[in-house]
Design an enzyme around this catalytic site. Structure first.
Site, PDB file in Angstrom:
ATOM      1  N   ASN A 101       0.837   7.407   2.790  1.00 33.01           N
ATOM      2  CA  ASN A 101       1.515   6.471   3.690  1.00 33.01           C
ATOM      3  C   ASN A 101       3.001   6.779   3.833  1.00 33.01           C
ATOM      4  O   ASN A 101       3.783   5.930   4.241  1.00 33.01           O
ATOM      5  CB  ASN A 101       1.307   5.027   3.237  1.00 33.01           C
ATOM      6  CG  ASN A 101      -0.083   4.532   3.566  1.00 33.01           C
ATOM      7  OD1 ASN A 101      -0.768   5.095   4.404  1.00 33.01           O
ATOM      8  ND2 ASN A 101      -0.504   3.478   2.897  1.00 33.01           N
TER       9      ASN A 101
ATOM     10  N   ASP B  48       1.767   2.654   7.785  1.00 33.91           N
ATOM     11  CA  ASP B  48       0.561   1.895   7.487  1.00 33.91           C
ATOM     12  C   ASP B  48       0.882   0.522   6.905  1.00 33.91           C
ATOM     13  O   ASP B  48       0.845   0.303   5.702  1.00 33.91           O
ATOM     14  CB  ASP B  48      -0.382   2.662   6.555  1.00 33.91           C
ATOM     15  CG  ASP B  48      -1.743   1.973   6.464  1.00 33.91           C
ATOM     16  OD1 ASP B  48      -1.915   0.858   7.019  1.00 33.91           O
ATOM     17  OD2 ASP B  48      -2.644   2.541   5.825  1.00 33.91           O
TER      18      ASP B  48
ATOM     19  N   ASP C 238       0.837  -1.205   0.000  1.00 37.54           N
ATOM     20  CA  ASP C 238       0.000   0.000   0.000  1.00 37.54           C
ATOM     21  C   ASP C 238       0.870   1.252   0.000  1.00 37.54           C
ATOM     22  O   ASP C 238       0.626   2.195   0.759  1.00 37.54           O
ATOM     23  CB  ASP C 238      -0.952  -0.014   1.203  1.00 37.54           C
ATOM     24  CG  ASP C 238      -2.168   0.890   0.993  1.00 37.54           C
ATOM     25  OD1 ASP C 238      -2.468   1.245  -0.168  1.00 37.54           O
ATOM     26  OD2 ASP C 238      -2.819   1.226   1.997  1.00 37.54           O
TER      27      ASP C 238
END
Length: 170
Positions: A63, A77, A58
Protein backbone atom coordinates in the site's frame (compact mmCIF):
# COMPACT_ATOMS: atom_id res chain seq x y z
CA UNK A 1 -8.45 12.68 -2.68
CA UNK A 2 -10.19 14.76 -5.31
CA UNK A 3 -13.80 13.85 -4.66
CA UNK A 4 -16.02 11.77 -2.36
CA UNK A 5 -19.57 10.63 -2.86
CA UNK A 6 -21.99 7.78 -3.33
CA UNK A 7 -23.10 5.80 -6.34
CA UNK A 8 -26.35 4.33 -5.14
CA UNK A 9 -25.57 3.22 -1.60
CA UNK A 10 -21.86 2.56 -2.24
CA UNK A 11 -19.32 5.18 -1.19
CA UNK A 12 -16.45 6.18 -3.49
CA UNK A 13 -13.53 8.56 -3.68
CA UNK A 14 -11.30 9.59 -6.53
CA UNK A 15 -7.62 10.39 -6.33
CA UNK A 16 -4.59 10.98 -8.46
CA UNK A 17 -3.26 8.00 -10.41
CA UNK A 18 0.32 7.34 -9.33
CA UNK A 19 2.39 5.48 -11.90
CA UNK A 20 4.95 3.33 -10.14
CA UNK A 21 5.64 0.16 -8.18
CA UNK A 22 4.63 -0.75 -4.69
CA UNK A 23 7.27 -0.98 -2.00
CA UNK A 24 6.45 -4.71 -1.78
CA UNK A 25 7.52 -5.22 -5.39
CA UNK A 26 10.63 -3.05 -5.21
CA UNK A 27 11.97 -4.05 -1.85
CA UNK A 28 14.51 -3.95 -0.47
CA UNK A 29 15.38 -0.33 -1.25
CA UNK A 30 18.76 0.05 -2.94
CA UNK A 31 20.40 1.77 0.04
CA UNK A 32 19.81 2.93 3.60
CA UNK A 33 19.37 6.55 2.53
CA UNK A 34 16.48 5.60 0.23
CA UNK A 35 14.90 3.46 2.96
CA UNK A 36 15.07 6.32 5.45
CA UNK A 37 13.62 8.77 2.92
CA UNK A 38 10.67 6.43 2.23
CA UNK A 39 10.14 5.99 5.97
CA UNK A 40 10.19 9.74 6.59
CA UNK A 41 7.64 10.48 3.85
CA UNK A 42 5.23 7.77 4.97
CA UNK A 43 5.58 8.87 8.60
CA UNK A 44 4.66 12.41 7.49
CA UNK A 45 1.60 11.09 5.62
CA UNK A 46 0.47 9.12 8.68
CA UNK A 47 1.01 12.13 10.94
CA UNK A 48 -1.19 14.21 8.62
CA UNK A 49 -3.93 11.55 8.68
CA UNK A 50 -3.78 11.26 12.46
CA UNK A 51 -3.92 15.04 12.97
CA UNK A 52 -7.03 14.93 10.77
CA UNK A 53 -8.60 12.22 12.93
CA UNK A 54 -8.19 9.44 10.36
CA UNK A 55 -6.77 5.94 10.83
CA UNK A 56 -5.51 4.13 7.71
CA UNK A 57 -5.68 0.62 9.27
CA UNK A 58 -3.86 -1.18 6.44
CA UNK A 59 -0.31 0.14 6.30
CA UNK A 60 1.87 -2.40 4.50
CA UNK A 61 4.46 -2.46 1.69
CA UNK A 62 1.86 -3.19 -1.01
CA UNK A 63 0.00 0.00 0.00
CA UNK A 64 3.00 2.27 -0.55
CA UNK A 65 3.67 3.31 -4.16
CA UNK A 66 7.09 4.52 -5.27
CA UNK A 67 6.51 6.79 -8.30
CA UNK A 68 8.41 6.10 -11.51
CA UNK A 69 11.23 8.59 -11.84
CA UNK A 70 11.40 9.28 -8.11
CA UNK A 71 9.44 11.64 -5.95
CA UNK A 72 7.56 11.14 -2.72
CA UNK A 73 6.24 7.68 -1.97
CA UNK A 74 2.44 7.61 -1.74
CA UNK A 75 0.31 5.81 0.83
CA UNK A 76 -2.64 4.24 -1.01
CA UNK A 77 -5.67 2.00 -0.39
CA UNK A 78 -7.97 3.71 2.04
CA UNK A 79 -10.49 0.88 1.84
CA UNK A 80 -10.33 0.21 5.60
CA UNK A 81 -9.80 3.76 6.86
CA UNK A 82 -11.74 5.01 9.84
CA UNK A 83 -12.62 8.60 10.61
CA UNK A 84 -12.23 9.09 14.35
CA UNK A 85 -10.48 6.85 16.79
CA UNK A 86 -13.46 5.19 18.46
CA UNK A 87 -14.24 1.65 17.34
CA UNK A 88 -17.85 1.17 16.36
CA UNK A 89 -19.63 -1.61 18.27
CA UNK A 90 -19.27 -4.94 16.53
CA UNK A 91 -16.59 -3.68 14.14
CA UNK A 92 -15.34 -6.53 11.97
CA UNK A 93 -11.66 -7.42 11.90
CA UNK A 94 -10.26 -6.50 8.48
CA UNK A 95 -6.77 -6.00 7.18
CA UNK A 96 -3.51 -7.85 6.73
CA UNK A 97 -2.77 -10.01 9.75
CA UNK A 98 1.06 -9.93 9.55
CA UNK A 99 0.98 -6.11 9.80
CA UNK A 100 -1.92 -5.83 12.23
CA UNK A 101 -1.37 -4.27 15.66
CA UNK A 102 -2.20 -6.57 18.58
CA UNK A 103 -4.98 -4.28 19.85
CA UNK A 104 -6.65 -4.37 16.44
CA UNK A 105 -6.45 -8.17 16.35
CA UNK A 106 -7.91 -8.40 19.86
CA UNK A 107 -10.74 -5.93 19.15
CA UNK A 108 -9.44 -3.36 21.64
CA UNK A 109 -9.28 0.44 21.37
CA UNK A 110 -7.58 1.78 18.25
CA UNK A 111 -5.71 5.01 17.71
CA UNK A 112 -2.75 6.48 15.86
CA UNK A 113 -0.56 3.91 17.62
CA UNK A 114 -2.35 1.20 15.60
CA UNK A 115 -1.06 2.62 12.30
CA UNK A 116 2.36 3.33 13.85
CA UNK A 117 2.66 -0.36 14.79
CA UNK A 118 1.78 -1.44 11.22
CA UNK A 119 4.24 1.10 9.86
CA UNK A 120 6.97 -0.31 12.13
CA UNK A 121 6.26 -3.85 10.89
CA UNK A 122 6.30 -2.54 7.32
CA UNK A 123 9.71 -0.87 7.71
CA UNK A 124 11.10 -3.92 9.54
CA UNK A 125 9.87 -6.25 6.76
CA UNK A 126 11.29 -4.05 4.01
CA UNK A 127 14.64 -3.52 5.75
CA UNK A 128 15.25 -7.00 7.15
CA UNK A 129 13.42 -9.08 4.55
CA UNK A 130 11.37 -10.81 7.24
CA UNK A 131 8.67 -10.10 9.78
CA UNK A 132 9.60 -9.19 13.35
CA UNK A 133 7.27 -11.90 14.77
CA UNK A 134 7.71 -15.64 14.16
CA UNK A 135 4.77 -17.08 12.22
CA UNK A 136 3.47 -13.72 10.98
CA UNK A 137 3.71 -14.63 7.31
CA UNK A 138 1.76 -17.85 7.92
CA UNK A 139 -1.13 -15.94 9.48
CA UNK A 140 -0.34 -16.93 13.06
CA UNK A 141 0.18 -13.33 14.21
CA UNK A 142 -2.54 -13.60 16.84
CA UNK A 143 -0.75 -16.30 18.82
CA UNK A 144 -0.06 -14.65 22.19
CA UNK A 145 3.17 -16.66 22.64
CA UNK A 146 4.56 -14.99 19.50
CA UNK A 147 4.19 -11.45 20.90
CA UNK A 148 7.62 -11.28 22.49
CA UNK A 149 8.00 -7.58 23.32
CA UNK A 150 11.46 -7.36 21.78
CA UNK A 151 12.02 -8.93 18.36
CA UNK A 152 15.57 -9.08 17.05
CA UNK A 153 16.75 -5.73 15.64
CA UNK A 154 16.63 -5.45 11.83
CA UNK A 155 20.38 -4.75 11.83
CA UNK A 156 20.99 -8.27 13.13
CA UNK A 157 19.90 -9.43 9.65
CA UNK A 158 21.27 -6.51 7.59
CA UNK A 159 24.53 -5.08 8.88
CA UNK A 160 24.32 -1.80 6.95
CA UNK A 161 21.28 -0.62 8.93
CA UNK A 162 22.08 2.02 11.54
CA UNK A 163 21.24 1.29 15.17
CA UNK A 164 19.06 4.43 15.21
CA UNK A 165 16.85 2.70 12.63
CA UNK A 166 16.58 -0.31 14.97
CA UNK A 167 15.49 1.89 17.87
CA UNK A 168 12.87 3.68 15.82
CA UNK A 169 11.41 0.55 14.20
CA UNK A 170 11.35 -1.48 17.39
Amino acid sequence: AYDFGYIGDRPFFTSEHVEGETLARRSPPPDVSTLLSIARHIAEALAFLHRSGILHLDVKPSNIVLPIGGGRPVLIDFGLFRRGFASPPGAALQGSLPYMAPEYYRGEALGPWTDVYSFGVTMYRVAAGRFPRPGASSGQGGDEAGWDPAPRPPSSFVELLPTDFDRIVL
